[in-house]
Design an enzyme around this catalytic site. Structure first.
Site, mmCIF file in Angstrom:
data_model
loop_
_atom_site.group_PDB
_atom_site.id
_atom_site.type_symbol
_atom_site.label_atom_id
_atom_site.label_comp_id
_atom_site.label_asym_id
_atom_site.label_seq_id
_atom_site.Cartn_x
_atom_site.Cartn_y
_atom_site.Cartn_z
ATOM 1 N N ASP A 204 51.981 2.813 26.802
ATOM 2 C CA ASP A 204 52.636 3.300 25.658
ATOM 3 C C ASP A 204 53.221 2.450 24.797
ATOM 4 O OD1 ASP A 204 53.395 6.089 24.687
ATOM 5 O OD2 ASP A 204 55.317 5.249 25.077
ATOM 6 N N GLU A 270 48.390 0.741 23.488
ATOM 7 C CA GLU A 270 48.872 1.729 22.465
ATOM 8 C C GLU A 270 49.510 0.915 21.183
ATOM 9 O OE1 GLU A 270 51.118 5.695 20.585
ATOM 10 O OE2 GLU A 270 52.023 4.422 22.107
HETATM 11 C C1 GLC Z 1 53.655 6.986 22.090
HETATM 12 C C2 GLC Z 1 53.294 8.191 22.732
HETATM 13 C C3 GLC Z 1 54.186 9.461 21.982
HETATM 14 C C4 GLC Z 1 55.457 9.157 22.638
HETATM 15 C C5 GLC Z 1 56.080 7.989 22.217
HETATM 16 C C6 GLC Z 1 57.328 7.608 22.947
HETATM 17 O O1 GLC Z 1 53.657 6.893 20.730
HETATM 18 O O2 GLC Z 1 51.839 8.537 22.523
HETATM 19 O O3 GLC Z 1 53.572 10.472 22.545
HETATM 20 O O4 GLC Z 1 56.202 10.119 21.931
HETATM 21 O O5 GLC Z 1 55.316 6.820 22.509
HETATM 22 O O6 GLC Z 1 57.028 7.403 24.174
#
Ligand code: GLC
Length: 553
Positions: A204, A270
């Protein structure tokens, strides 16, 4: 096609958002029992792996992305024993398991953060986070001007007067990754899950972990460049918390952990970065295996944008030999059926863009037609692909959730200016003609945690199963062909000559995909047969907003 240890190069990965997939115990919230009951559905859909959004104990200030314990399961979802059973059952069905790891921040309920609050200023416990004194006469102003990605300041003051940093909600304090204890802890967490058979992790907010310890004010509109690339004398500064060069050390360490397993475990990032060259650095052979391709997701529905994005993606990935990924939706973005039916078909996280887009007029039939074509495109391009739960049912964004039922912190922290992400997180419709549509068992004690639209009665999995014209059967057939077709998955592609606003490409030895983004019916290249079409051909011509897979000589 799927080489065992390099399965991730071609895999189709299905994202389960545990709160909204299926509710086994009738409390209105999805859980592991619900997921286990639907594993055969995922096997029959034809995906290769399941990625679970966070399933850890959490106060759910950000739907589980605020983790209180990285080595357990939230009681609302089940138990650790049940997770072990789920992993085993999935493996028996040839479904691999990817879990979400959240390294940038934890929950304010995490024992480390509680300890830090109690330990006070200057303590070792506080050094695991970013605690600082404030500015102003009595320290009443935050240590710098950084803003939270969810809106409002990125600092919150605690009882003794210090402030702590949170790039997201105040309930999500950022870890200090310069502290070796944080690094050790996360490597241990990885081992904890890899030892339990998990095949990989989705990381994440992967590019945000490192911060410039100077914590200087930052002008978000000023040019930034990574330290290694900034021209001498240029005004561009390294970004103080995004994509800092030191971040790569973390993932090199993680890669060593992943590679120490047999088979090696997989790391998926991500990473939202505007600069493709910088993005691709994370995919060097000793770092992450793959990362989500958000440029593709955000691209507006036009042939030039798609063509450009595909070319740029493939060109960027080639030198590091990493496979590209193709993503249309996830739990943070507008569902693409809705997006593709609007005048503005692009996606952006920008609060203002989101506000404007929400509730904008949508041609749902057009969006659905395009979504059908888009999935044939994504599944035909070289690399791996993602399916976000419910897209295989053709679900649109739910835009009429009453304000008092909205739960995304984005909504509250922007005072409603940004409606937030609840609209793509509504519990799935499985069967029946009224809510909870089989999401919860009959006689459930609570309604689904977000309201389901009545219109979903025509989109349940039950209604679509066996209907050859349905979105579900299109996905199933596409994934079946993808598995049996040696040309698909990892590999290369070559563009074919095509009329204006039409994308056509070849994958050897005898496969072609054609997507018509023009407003006219177009002829198809010479072919032996049609393997699959997103909609009916008209007198052998491909209508607008349709795609086709061909066997070519
Ligand atoms: C990422 C996740 C999202 C979350 C953020 C903070 O972007 O996909 O859903 O709110 O991180 O953890």
């Amino acid at each position: 096609m799927f080489n065992e240890t390099r399965w991730w190069r071609s895999a189709t990965i299905y994202q389960v958002y545990p709160r909204s997939f299926a509710d086994g115990n009738g409390d209105g919230v999805g859980d592991l029992a619900g997921i286990r009951a639907h594993l055969p559905y995922l096997r029959d859909l034809g995906v290769d792996a399941i990625w679970f959004s966070p399933w850890y104990p959490s106060p759910m200030a950000d739907a589980g992305y605020d983790v209180a314990d990285y080595r357990d399961i939230d009681p609302a979802f089940g138990t650790l024993t049940e997770a072990a059973t789920l992993i085993e059952e999935a493996h028996t069905l040839d479904l691999r398991i990817i879990i979400d790891v959240v390294p940038n921040h934890c929950s304010d309920a995490h024992p480390w953060f509680r300890e830090a609050l109690a330990a006070g200023s200057g303590s070792a416990a506080r050094d695991l986070f970013w605690f600082r004194d404030g500015r102003g006469e009595d320290g009443e102003l935050p240590p710098n001007n950084w803003m939270s990605i969810f809106g409002g300041p990125a600092w919150t003051r605690v009882a003794d007067g210090q402030w702590y940093l949170h790039l997201f909600a105040p309930e999500q304090p950022d870890f200090n990754w310069a502290n070796p204890k944080v690094r050790e802890e996360f490597e241990d967490i990885l081992r904890f899950w890899f030892d339990r058979g998990v095949d990989g992790v989705r990381i994440d907010s992967a590019a945000l972990c490192m911060k410039d310890p100077a914590l200087l004010d930052f002008d978000p509109d000023a040019p930034t460049a990574p330290a290694t690339l900034a021209e001498p004398g240029s005004a561009a500064q390294p970004h103080p918390y995004s994509d800092r060069d030191e971040t790569h050390e973390i993932y090199r360490d993680w890669r060593r952990v992943a590679d120490s397993y047999d088979p090696p475990r997989v790391l998926i990032g991500e990473i939202w970065l505007p600069d493709t060259e910088r993005f691709i650095q994370y995919l060097r052979p000793d770092e992450l295996h793959t990362a989500f391709n958000f440029d593709f997701l955000a691209a507006p529905w036009d042939a030039t944008s798609f063509h450009t994005t595909i070319d740029a993606t493939l060109a960027a990935h080639a030198p590091v030999s990493a496979p590209a990924t193709w993503v249309l939706s996830n739990h943070d973005v507008f569902r693409h059926v809705t997006r593709y039916g609007r005048a503005d078909t692009s996606f952006s996280h920008d609060h203002e863009h989101r506000r404007r887009q929400t509730g904008a007029p949508t041609d749902f039939a057009l969006g659905t037609r395009r979504a059908r074509a888009a999935v044939l495109l994504g599944l035909a391009l070289p690399g791996s692909a993602y399916v976000y739960q419910g897209e295989e049912l053709g679900l649109g964004e739910v835009e009429d959730i009453p304000d008092e039922q909205r739960q995304d912190p984005l909504f509250a922290r922007t005072n409603g200016a940004n409606p937030g992400r609840d609209g793509c997180r509504v519990p799935l419709p499985w069967s029946g003609d009224a809510s909870p549509f089989g999401f919860s068992p009959p006689g459930a004690g609570a309604p689904p945690w977000l309201p389901q639209p009545l219109s979903w009665r025509t989109l349940t999995a039950e209604v679509q199963k066996g209907d050859p014209g349905s979105m579900l059967e299109l996905y199933r057939e596409a994934l079946r062909v993808r598995h049996s077709e040696p040309a698909l998955g990892d590999g290369t592609m070559r563009w074919l000559d095509a009329p204006a606003e039409v994308l056509a490409f070849y994958r050897g030895p005898s496969f072609a995909c054609v997507l018509n983004m023009s407003s006219a019916d177009v002829p198809l290249p010479t072919h032996d047969s049609v393997l699959l079409a997103s909609g009916p051909l008209v007198d052998g011509l491909l209508p607008p907003d349709s795609a086709v897979w061909l066997r070519i000589p």
